[in-house]
Enzyme design. Structure first.
Site, PDB file in Angstrom:
ATOM      1  N   GLU A  93       0.815  -1.205   0.000  1.00 54.25           N
ATOM      2  CA  GLU A  93       0.000   0.000   0.000  1.00 54.25           C
ATOM      3  C   GLU A  93       0.848   1.255   0.000  1.00 54.25           C
ATOM      4  OE1 GLU A  93      -2.417  -0.265   3.404  1.00 54.25           O
ATOM      5  OE2 GLU A  93      -0.743  -0.777   4.669  1.00 54.25           O
ATOM      6  N   CYS A 105       3.570   8.355   0.930  1.00 60.70           N
ATOM      7  CA  CYS A 105       4.184   7.434   1.890  1.00 60.70           C
ATOM      8  C   CYS A 105       4.339   6.083   1.204  1.00 60.70           C
ATOM      9  CB  CYS A 105       3.280   7.294   3.115  1.00 60.70           C
ATOM     10  SG  CYS A 105       3.820   6.038   4.282  1.00 60.70           S
ATOM     11  N   CYS A 138       6.845  -7.191   7.300  1.00 55.38           N
ATOM     12  CA  CYS A 138       8.067  -6.709   7.955  1.00 55.38           C
ATOM     13  C   CYS A 138       8.508  -7.769   8.951  1.00 55.38           C
ATOM     14  CB  CYS A 138       7.821  -5.389   8.682  1.00 55.38           C
ATOM     15  SG  CYS A 138       9.327  -4.702   9.441  1.00 55.38           S
ATOM     16  N   CYS A 194       7.514  -5.396  15.582  1.00 56.32           N
ATOM     17  CA  CYS A 194       7.137  -4.426  16.622  1.00 56.32           C
ATOM     18  C   CYS A 194       5.727  -4.756  17.116  1.00 56.32           C
ATOM     19  CB  CYS A 194       7.208  -3.004  16.088  1.00 56.32           C
ATOM     20  SG  CYS A 194       8.858  -2.576  15.502  1.00 56.32           S
ATOM     21  N   CYS A 253       2.602  -2.696  15.846  1.00 55.21           N
ATOM     22  CA  CYS A 253       2.500  -2.386  14.414  1.00 55.21           C
ATOM     23  C   CYS A 253       1.784  -3.504  13.660  1.00 55.21           C
ATOM     24  CB  CYS A 253       3.901  -2.181  13.851  1.00 55.21           C
ATOM     25  SG  CYS A 253       3.927  -2.014  12.059  1.00 55.21           S
ATOM     26  N   SER A 305      12.413   6.461   7.318  1.00 53.96           N
ATOM     27  CA  SER A 305      12.153   6.129   8.715  1.00 53.96           C
ATOM     28  C   SER A 305      12.657   4.719   8.971  1.00 53.96           C
ATOM     29  CB  SER A 305      10.650   6.205   9.006  1.00 53.96           C
ATOM     30  OG  SER A 305      10.380   5.846  10.353  1.00 53.96           O
ATOM     31  N   LEU A 345      12.374   5.315  18.100  1.00 52.28           N
ATOM     32  CA  LEU A 345      13.003   5.030  19.388  1.00 52.28           C
ATOM     33  C   LEU A 345      12.036   4.317  20.350  1.00 52.28           C
ATOM     34  CD1 LEU A 345      15.933   5.655  19.872  1.00 52.28           C
ATOM     35  CD2 LEU A 345      15.282   7.786  20.985  1.00 52.28           C
ATOM     36  N   CYS A 358      -0.427   2.772   7.586  1.00 54.15           N
ATOM     37  CA  CYS A 358       0.432   1.854   6.883  1.00 54.15           C
ATOM     38  C   CYS A 358       0.198   0.476   7.484  1.00 54.15           C
ATOM     39  CB  CYS A 358       1.862   2.320   7.021  1.00 54.15           C
ATOM     40  SG  CYS A 358       2.081   3.907   6.224  1.00 54.15           S
TER      41      CYS A 358
HETATM   42  N1  SAH Z   1       9.862   0.397   9.637  1.00 52.41           N
HETATM   43  C1  SAH Z   1      10.064   1.787   9.755  1.00 52.41           C
HETATM   44  C2  SAH Z   1       9.124   2.613   8.903  1.00 52.41           C
HETATM   45  C3  SAH Z   1       7.679   2.201   8.833  1.00 52.41           C
HETATM   46  S1  SAH Z   1       6.668   2.449  10.248  1.00 52.41           S
HETATM   47  C4  SAH Z   1      10.005   2.236  11.202  1.00 52.41           C
HETATM   48  O1  SAH Z   1       9.565   1.444  12.027  1.00 52.41           O
HETATM   49  O2  SAH Z   1      10.428   3.358  11.482  1.00 52.41           O
HETATM   50  C5  SAH Z   1       6.454   4.223  10.340  1.00 52.41           C
HETATM   51  C6  SAH Z   1       6.241   4.733  11.757  1.00 52.41           C
HETATM   52  O3  SAH Z   1       4.938   4.339  12.245  1.00 52.41           O
HETATM   53  C7  SAH Z   1       7.265   4.189  12.757  1.00 52.41           C
HETATM   54  O4  SAH Z   1       7.774   5.231  13.540  1.00 52.41           O
HETATM   55  C8  SAH Z   1       6.430   3.218  13.565  1.00 52.41           C
HETATM   56  O5  SAH Z   1       6.961   3.041  14.844  1.00 52.41           O
HETATM   57  C9  SAH Z   1       5.074   3.871  13.572  1.00 52.41           C
HETATM   58  N2  SAH Z   1       3.946   2.974  13.877  1.00 52.41           N
HETATM   59  C10 SAH Z   1       3.718   1.735  13.398  1.00 52.41           C
HETATM   60  N3  SAH Z   1       2.562   1.238  13.891  1.00 52.41           N
HETATM   61  C11 SAH Z   1       2.040   2.190  14.695  1.00 52.41           C
HETATM   62  C12 SAH Z   1       0.847   2.267  15.490  1.00 52.41           C
HETATM   63  N4  SAH Z   1      -0.032   1.281  15.532  1.00 52.41           N
HETATM   64  N5  SAH Z   1       0.640   3.405  16.190  1.00 52.41           N
HETATM   65  C13 SAH Z   1       1.517   4.420  16.137  1.00 52.41           C
HETATM   66  N6  SAH Z   1       2.645   4.398  15.416  1.00 52.41           N
HETATM   67  C14 SAH Z   1       2.918   3.292  14.703  1.00 52.41           C
HETATM   68 FE1  SF4 Z   2       8.451  -3.048  10.768  1.00 47.56          FE
HETATM   69 FE2  SF4 Z   2       8.439  -0.397  11.268  1.00 47.56          FE
HETATM   70 FE3  SF4 Z   2       6.246  -1.930  11.766  1.00 47.56          FE
HETATM   71 FE4  SF4 Z   2       8.400  -2.171  13.297  1.00 47.56          FE
HETATM   72  S1  SF4 Z   2       7.106  -0.340  13.085  1.00 47.56           S
HETATM   73  S2  SF4 Z   2       7.204  -3.870  12.433  1.00 47.56           S
HETATM   74  S3  SF4 Z   2      10.037  -1.886  11.809  1.00 47.56           S
HETATM   75  S4  SF4 Z   2       7.156  -1.512   9.777  1.00 47.56           S
END
Ligand code: SAH
Ligand code: SF4
Length: 376
Positions: free
Chosen positions: A99, A123, A130, A134, A137, A210, A234, A352
């Site tokens: 997407e 974006c 991935c 996390c 996410c 990012s 972070l 995303c």
């Molecule tokens: N993998 C990279 C980029 C994609 S995620 C990364 O992790 O930085 C883009 C941003 O969205 C990251 O800062 C991630 O921590 C944040 N993110 C992902 N899922 C989220 C959620 N459910 N709520 C808030 N932020 C989220």
């Molecule tokens: Fe991957 Fe970024 Fe999602 Fe973490 S926050 S699972 S690194 S896409």
């Protein structure tokens, strides 16, 4: 099947055309058609000799991915598309789709986050799924399918610049599905095409990568000599908590990440952003804000707070606006520049990782997310 033209760099296309006995300017002509004009067939490159067009078409493809779904929000200012990357039918195992989101900022429609007025940001995703896992996410919870190629990354931008009225894109953020620095080569090659004067000719400062925080690739990126923006995710002020939120963080320490970020600032002259997803009762205590401030104070950096979007399953909550503000104030009081990420497309699940989930699961719409930063 022929290779996609945009998986090659400009230098590689030049070398190929040179070997065919073509003049040096031909590769730049081809690149302009493929990127700036966004054509999807070599036949459309009308100022090229017919024989060359035919030979290019035998060697390369320019086929774009099909659009599987499209949703809009914010009176059409936010658009999210799901693009077909081959594989099987939606919902079936092996389904490959990715997407991309476009966010427009109407100059006549406030409020505007700092610096976003009149912008148009896309974006993009760099992986299907991935591997970083996390816990907050949605993409991370889906697991990893595969790395995207350079042409698949660029296709997400071209999908929005091609053929639509007023479709100039000023900014590209690598904040979609996947970890860009875990797919380093194709990501960097895509960045170079975005900013090359013979490619999309965007400002390097308009491109932001990012990363979840892969230390060695951050240092490698610092050495590339590019002016692209860097966001380091972070999410915690101490390593124990960070490893709970990012189970794959492993041996990467916050100190190591801060050190790599300092190197990025020194080598590029650009400020680094630290992304911090706020989870109620997990990492949103004022004491945690003070600890975070101690660690990043004095750096040319700022903290971008992202109130958790409930996408990844049970057990985590989004803090109230009051708690988010309190966290922000602690950082500011300690001398750290902190913003809250603004949300776009709330009614369409533009987050995303979510549209793909929707299609796979047969269309459950959840809260959407966010992709651009600024002061809410
Ligand atoms: N993998 C990279 C980029 C994609 S995620 C990364 O992790 O930085 C883009 C941003 O969205 C990251 O800062 C991630 O921590 C944040 N993110 C992902 N899922 C989220 C959620 N459910 N709520 C808030 N932020 C989220
Ligand atoms: Fe991957 Fe970024 Fe999602 Fe973490 S926050 S699972 S690194 S896409």
């Amino acid at each position: 099947m022929p290779a996609h033209l945009l998986d090659d760099s400009l230098a590689e296309i030049e070398a190929c055309l040179d070997a065919w006995g073509e003049p040096a300017y031909r590769a730049r002509q081809v690149a302009r058609w493929a990127l700036r004009e966004g054509v999807t067939s070599f036949d459309a490159m009308t100022d090229l000799p017919a024989a060359l067009r035919a030979r290019l078409a035998e060697t390369y493809t320019l086929a774009p991915p099909a659009e599987l779904a499209r949703t809009a929000a914010d009176d059409g200012l936010t658009t999210k598309v799901l693009l077909d990357l081959g594989g099987s039918e939606p919902g079936a195992p092996g389904f490959d789709a990715v997407e991309a989101v476009r966010m427009d900022y109407d100059p006549d429609r406030p409020p505007h986050a700092a610096g976003t007025r009149g912008r148009s940001t896309v974006c993009v995703s760099t992986q299907a799924g991935c591997a970083m896992g996390c816990v907050f996410c949605a993409t991370g919870q889906q697991g990893f399918t595969r790395n995207l190629t350079t042409s698949e990354i660029l296709a997400q931008v071209l999908h929005f610049t091609r053929g639509e009225a007023g479709s100039r894109v000023s900014n590209v953020v690598f904040m979609g599905m996947g970890e860009p620095l875990a797919n380093y080569g194709p990501t960097l090659r895509a960045v170079r095409w975005l900013i090359d004067p013979h490619g999309l000719d965007m400002r390097a400062r308009g491109v932001t990568i990012s990363t979840v925080g892969l230390e060695a690739p951050i240092r490698r990126l610092a050495a590339e000599g590019l002016q692209v923006g860097l966001t380091v995710s972070l999410h915690a002020p101490d390593d124990g908590l960070r490893r709970r939120l990012i189970p794959t963080a492993g041996g990467v320490t916050i100190e190591g990440l801060l050190d790599a970020s300092r190197e990025y600032v020194e080598r590029t002259g650009r400020r680094v952003t630290f992304a911090y997803a706020l989870l109620e009762g997990v990492n949103d205590e004022p004491a945690q804000a003070r600890r975070l401030a101690e660690r990043v104070r004095g750096m040319r950096a700022h903290v971008n707070l992202i109130p958790y979007n409930p996408t990844a399953g049970e057990g985590m909550r989004r803090p109230s606006t009051a708690r988010v503000r309190a966290f922000q104030r602690e950082l500011q009081a300690a001398g750290v520049n902190a913003t809250v990420r603004i949300e776009r497309g709330v009614e369409i699940a533009a987050a995303c990782g979510q549209l793909r989930t929707d299609v796979v699961a047969g269309g459950t719409t959840q809260r959407l997310s966010v992709v651009d930063s600024g002061t809410a």
